[in-house]
Scaffold this motif. Structure first.
Motif: not given
Length: 430
Positions: A139-162
């Motif tokens: 369960l933890a692995g699926i959750a963190v893997s899903s979040s890792g891909v969706m973290n590219l969203l502009p309001w997720g943080g990293p994209t805004a930093r770029v």
């Protein structure tokens, strides 16, 4: 010398936590402190550590009140209908449960906040996993893997930093990598299917009577905490909070504080009930928050000693000139280990401009380097420097090292798939 010291520190740190010699919290404090002393930074070590703690303080406050906010909603029974619906659909099949977990986590990740994703996904699915005997680590692995891909969203943080670091627009950075995100999402669903099949082979398909489960849940000793008459209010409050987080109406820490104050006052107006609810989540909150501040010590010393800068420069300088034409792909590959071993701020504000400058020398547009730098994010979320991941392992009761050992290869797979999609579609040049 500084770069070598930095690499040695990270290697020692990873060996200690992945072999179980030290807990992550102790290693986050002890290892950088020891290497700061070795490097001759003993006099400034306290100041560096305090600076790192200050940097993570807002995140720590946000997670503290997120735990309390969602804890209140869990107690009030907000997620019970979700659990019952999932039970009805999956019928005890581990494959369907694993895929359902991925879909739920991917959808919730649209708000861009890993903490929210973990709180809701784990709260909704963990009882089901325990009920049929599936491993909570899955369960933890699926959750963190899903979040890792969706973290590219502009309001997720990293994209805004770029965009900020390279002075680019969303159309330059995020919009072109949407196909890569889709590829990452499909890979996460494939991973969930594989993990579900493995669990099905181990435990079989469990017949679950969801009506009986619902009746059993209603008869538990915590039934007095349920607030079925307030479920519409609680859903509205949760939705309002998520919208406010996405729109960034206020700092996330403040939003969770206000949300918690409203939730506990409306659901448990008696002062004695409020004290009981807060005390109930004290242990979990303390273990997570202490880990976050320990991570602040690590990042503060790593940045204050300038080991981060030395490591980045040493890597860039060792890239052969004949590889210059492939600098975008090189950036995509090294973004995984770099964001694993340092904070997003350190990488995107400190290292990325250096990479963009180096790429420009080979005639590569900074926008292409910016896109490439986002592709290692699935690996980043398994870093011991990401506070929300400690919340995740704490909620499922698993060891951080076990999560890394099991899912780092899957995270690398997500990154590889997104890089391949980007290269094939010309989003970044080969």
């Amino acid at each position: 010398m500084l770069a070598l010291l930095g690499y040695l520190m990270i290697v020692v740190f990873m060996i200690l936590i992945m072999t179980g010699r030290l807990s992550a919290m102790i290693a986050l404090i002890a290892v950088p402190s020891a290497f700061a002393l070795i490097g001759g930074f003993g006099g400034k070590m306290g100041e560096m550590a305090l600076e790192g703690i200050k940097d993570v303080a807002p995140t720590g406050i946000m997670i503290l009140f997120a735990i309390l906010f969602f804890g209140i909603l869990i107690d009030a029974g907000v997620f019970d209908p979700i659990i019952n619906t999932i039970l009805k659909v999956v019928k005890g099949d581990p494959v369907k449960i694993a895929i359902g977990t991925a879909v739920l986590a991917l959808l919730i990740s649209l708000d861009g906040d890993g903490t929210t994703t973990y709180m809701i996904t784990i709260s909704a699915m963990l009882p089901l996993y325990k009920r049929i005997g599936m491993r909570p680590l899955v369960l933890a692995g699926i959750a963190v893997s899903s979040s890792g891909v969706m973290n590219l969203l502009p309001w997720g943080g990293p994209t805004a930093r770029v965009m900020t670091a390279l002075k680019l627009e969303m159309s330059d950075v995020f919009t072109p990598v949407i196909p890569a995100m889709i590829g990452g999402v499909l890979f996460v669903l494939f991973m969930a299917y594989c993990l579900g099949k493995k669990e099905r082979k181990r435990i079989g398909i469990i017949e679950v009577d969801y009506h009986a489960v619902a009746q059993h849940a209603a008869a538990t000793e915590d039934a007095y905490l349920k607030r079925p008459k307030l479920i519409i209010f609680n859903y509205a409050l949760t939705l309002t909070l998520l919208v406010a987080l996405i729109m960034e109406l206020m700092p996330s820490a403040v939003l969770f504080m206000v949300g918690f104050a409203i939730a506990i006052t409306v659901n448990y107006p008696k002062l004695s009930d409020q004290k009981e609810r807060v005390a109930n989540y004290a242990d979990n909150a303390l273990s997570v928050i202490s880990m976050i501040f320990a991570a602040g010590v690590f990042t503060g010393i790593l940045a204050g000693t300038e080991m981060v800068d030395a490591m980045a420069n040493s890597l860039i300088q060792h890239i052969p000139d004949q590889m210059g034409a492939h600098f975008a792909v090189i950036t995509a590959i090294i973004s995984a280990p770099f964001t694993f071993f340092m904070s997003n701020d350190a990488f995107y504000y400190g290292v990325l401009p250096l990479l963009a400058k180096a790429g420009a020398a080979y005639g590569i547009d900074p926008a292409l380097i910016g896109r490439a730098s986002l592709l290692g994010l699935p690996v980043h979320l398994l870093s011991p420097l990401v506070p929300s991941t400690y919340l995740l392992v704490g909620m499922v009761g698993e060891d951080f090292g076990a999560l890394q050992r099991t899912f780092l290869k899957w995270a690398c797979g997500s990154t590889l798939v997104m890089i391949v999609v980007c290269v094939l579609l010309g989003i970044i040049p080969l």
